[in-house]
Scaffold this motif. Sequence first.
Motif, short mmCIF file in Angstrom:
data_model
loop_
_atom_site.label_atom_id
_atom_site.label_comp_id
_atom_site.label_asym_id
_atom_site.label_seq_id
_atom_site.Cartn_x
_atom_site.Cartn_y
_atom_site.Cartn_z
N GLU A 32 -4.14 10.86 -7.73
CA GLU A 32 -4.47 9.43 -7.66
C GLU A 32 -3.88 8.79 -6.42
O GLU A 32 -4.50 7.91 -5.81
CB GLU A 32 -3.96 8.72 -8.92
N LEU B 255 -0.09 2.66 -3.34
CA LEU B 255 -0.72 1.72 -4.27
C LEU B 255 -0.15 1.87 -5.68
O LEU B 255 -0.87 1.88 -6.67
CB LEU B 255 -2.24 1.91 -4.28
N LYS C 153 -5.66 10.15 -2.93
CA LYS C 153 -7.08 9.82 -2.72
C LYS C 153 -7.24 8.54 -1.91
O LYS C 153 -8.32 8.27 -1.37
CB LYS C 153 -7.81 9.70 -4.05
N ASN C 154 -6.16 7.77 -1.81
CA ASN C 154 -6.20 6.52 -1.05
C ASN C 154 -5.73 6.68 0.39
O ASN C 154 -5.55 5.69 1.10
CB ASN C 154 -5.32 5.47 -1.74
N PRO D 195 -10.39 5.28 2.60
CA PRO D 195 -8.99 5.17 2.17
C PRO D 195 -8.44 3.76 2.39
O PRO D 195 -8.97 2.99 3.18
CB PRO D 195 -8.28 6.16 3.09
N LYS D 196 -7.36 3.47 1.67
CA LYS D 196 -6.67 2.18 1.85
C LYS D 196 -5.53 2.30 2.85
O LYS D 196 -5.02 1.30 3.34
CB LYS D 196 -6.12 1.70 0.50
N VAL E 62 0.85 -1.20 0.00
CA VAL E 62 0.00 0.00 0.00
C VAL E 62 0.88 1.24 0.00
O VAL E 62 0.58 2.24 -0.66
CB VAL E 62 -0.94 -0.01 1.22
#
Length: 312
Positions: free
Chosen positions: A75, A65, A78-79, A153-154, A5
């Motif tokens: 991009e 990611l 946003k995680n 979120p991740k 991640v």
Amino acid sequence: MTQPVLEISHLVKQIGAKTIINDISFSVEPGEIFGLLGPNGAGKTTIIRSIVKLINKTSGDIKILGQDIDTNHIEAIKNVGAIVENPEFYPYMTGLQNLKTFASMSRKKITDERIKEIVQLVHLEKAINNKVKTYSLGMRQRLGVAQALIHDPKLLIFDEPTNGLDPEGMKEFRLQMKDLAKQGVSVLVSSHLLNEMELLCDRFAIIEQGKLTHIADMKQEVVANEPQLKTFHMHLEPLDTAKQLLSSWNIDYILAEDGTAHFFIESVPSDIPQLVKNLALADISIFTVEPQTKSLEERFLEITKHNGGSMQ
């Protein structure tokens, strides 16, 4: 292999002639709680600020990611959900109003159902319609977690998240993070509180003076670097008879400082079953037999002493 991640490669941050972060590399896997451990001023916050681009790194690569934070920042970020300092809210608005205000600023559409789901996840149902100025520190922390989670979120990032929390608040935060990790969310957390990190993290890295000096799996760390001999705590009665027997068997021991019948015996683990059998045959009452493993604090002090540093 599963894609990490978070990937940090050869991160460097310099301010003038001073190197704040010196060639740091590590990764965080899906569903993993990864800790940055070190004294205040070691560089933990600088690493976190570099990840979320609150400051610009001097060199190195940071990917979330697989997305580079420099070349594909929107991009990548946003995680991420993050609390880099104490969470800030509008005190005269309710918790729900604060969350809806934050949701309205998100690039992702946040539904009322999603907000309700997050409120339940952080256990704020009873207080969500109260003004934030009435919240305790622990409740504000929960609202901060809700804010960080709202866009699904991740990766969650927290810098010293338990500062100022009482033991109950620390435990609550810890349980929340473990629940989220079970759902596949990765957590990067920095702290100087060794006991909390030991209870919370799957892996940890020690940061000293801007350098990564040690990285280890928490489960392996408690047994890593241990000699073949281990220390066993044994509560044996009667005291005097147990002392005489152990001495006659040439078994070294240390008694508890308070003079009670608690023995600390260094032995090869495979020899302990026979010792227990011999003690029982000699009519010794055995109340406790347990191995003594080193805590993260003891390992930290060993590592930092070896590296010439210390925890402040």
